[in-house]
Design an enzyme around this catalytic site. Structure first.
Site, PDB file in Angstrom:
ATOM      1  CB  CYS A  12      71.611  32.798  69.912  1.00  0.00           C
ATOM      2  SG  CYS A  12      72.247  33.044  71.574  1.00  0.00           S
ATOM      3  CG  ASN A  15      71.277  37.137  75.281  1.00  0.00           C
ATOM      4  OD1 ASN A  15      70.942  37.967  76.122  1.00  0.00           O
ATOM      5  ND2 ASN A  15      72.132  37.427  74.347  1.00  0.00           N
ATOM      6  CB  CYS A  17      76.539  30.272  73.320  1.00  0.00           C
ATOM      7  SG  CYS A  17      76.503  29.120  74.716  1.00  0.00           S
ATOM      8  NE  ARG A  18      73.703  29.822  68.536  1.00  0.00           N
ATOM      9  CZ  ARG A  18      72.638  29.337  67.923  1.00  0.00           C
ATOM     10  NH1 ARG A  18      72.727  28.960  66.654  1.00  0.00           N
ATOM     11  NH2 ARG A  18      71.491  29.203  68.553  1.00  0.00           N
ATOM     12  CB  SER A  19      73.100  36.499  70.676  1.00  0.00           C
ATOM     13  OG  SER A  19      72.689  36.062  71.948  1.00  0.00           O
ATOM     14  CG  ASP A 128      73.547  26.580  70.671  1.00  0.00           C
ATOM     15  OD1 ASP A 128      74.547  26.885  71.353  1.00  0.00           O
ATOM     16  OD2 ASP A 128      72.390  26.596  71.118  1.00  0.00           O
TER      17      ASP A 128
END
Length: 158
Positions: A12, A15, A17-19, A128
Site C-alpha cells: 500500500c 505500509n 494501514c492496509r498492507s 485507504d
C-alpha cells in the site's frame, strides 16, 4: 527435497494501514490452517514517509479488536528484488497497481494483482482509511473485513 515456499507481498502507499492489516490477516489464516511453514509473507510501502515505523495506532487497535495480538511489523519500501522474490504482489487500489507496473523491472517474475480481485462481495478497491477521523475505526474495520474475505478466497484457491 523440500519444495519452495509460496510467497506473497502486500503493498500500500505507506505500509502502516492496509498492507499490514492484509499481512496480519494472511498470517492468522496460515496459522489457523497450519500452513505458516509453507509461506513467506511480508508487506511494504510505495512511499518512504513511514519507513522504520510500526503500523498506525488505529491499525493496531483494529487488529487487537479482532483478536490479532501478536502482530509486529516495521514499515519498509518495496524493492527491486521483491519483484523476483515473491510469487504474488498485491496492491490495494488502482493507484498502487499503476505504481507497481511503473516500477516493475524487466525480469519481474511476480504476478501483480489487486487484492480486491479476490473479494467474493466484488469490492475491488481496498480504500485507504489513513485520513479518516482519528477517533473513528470504521474504515479500518472495513479494511480488516475486506482483507479477511480476500485473503481467505485467495488462500482457498492456492
Amino acid at each position: 527435497m523440500a519444495s519452495k515456499k509460496k510467497s506473497v507481498l502486500f503493498i500500500c502507499l505507506g505500509n502502516i494501514c492496509r498492507s499490514p492489516i492484509a499481512e496480519a490477516v494472511f498470517l492468522r489464516l496460515l496459522n489457523e490452517r497450519s500452513l505458516k511453514d509453507e509461506w513467506e509473507v511480508d508487506s511494504a510501502a510505495l512511499g518512504t514517509w513511514h519507513i522504520g515505523h510500526g503500523p498506525n495506532n488505529r491499525t493496531m487497535k483494529t487488529l487487537k479488536k479482532f483478536g490479532v495480538t501478536d502482530y509486529k511489523h516495521k514499515a519498509r519500501a518495496v524493492t527491486r528484488d521483491d519483484f523476483t522474490r515473491y510469487d504474488v504482489i498485491f496492491g490495494m487500489d488502482d493507484a498502487n497497481m499503476e505504481e507497481l507496473e511503473e516500477r516493475k523491472p524487466t525480469n519481474c517474475s511476480a504476478k501483480l494483482k489487486m487484492l480486491g480481485e479476490y473479494d467474493p462481495k466484488g469490492e475491488r478497491i481496498i480504500r485507504d482509511p489513513y485520513f479518516d477521523d482519528e477517533r473513528d475505526l470504521g474504515g479500518f474495520d472495513t479494511v480488516y473485513e475486506q482483507c479477511v474475505r480476500c485473503c481467505t478466497n485467495f488462500l482457498d484457491q492456492s
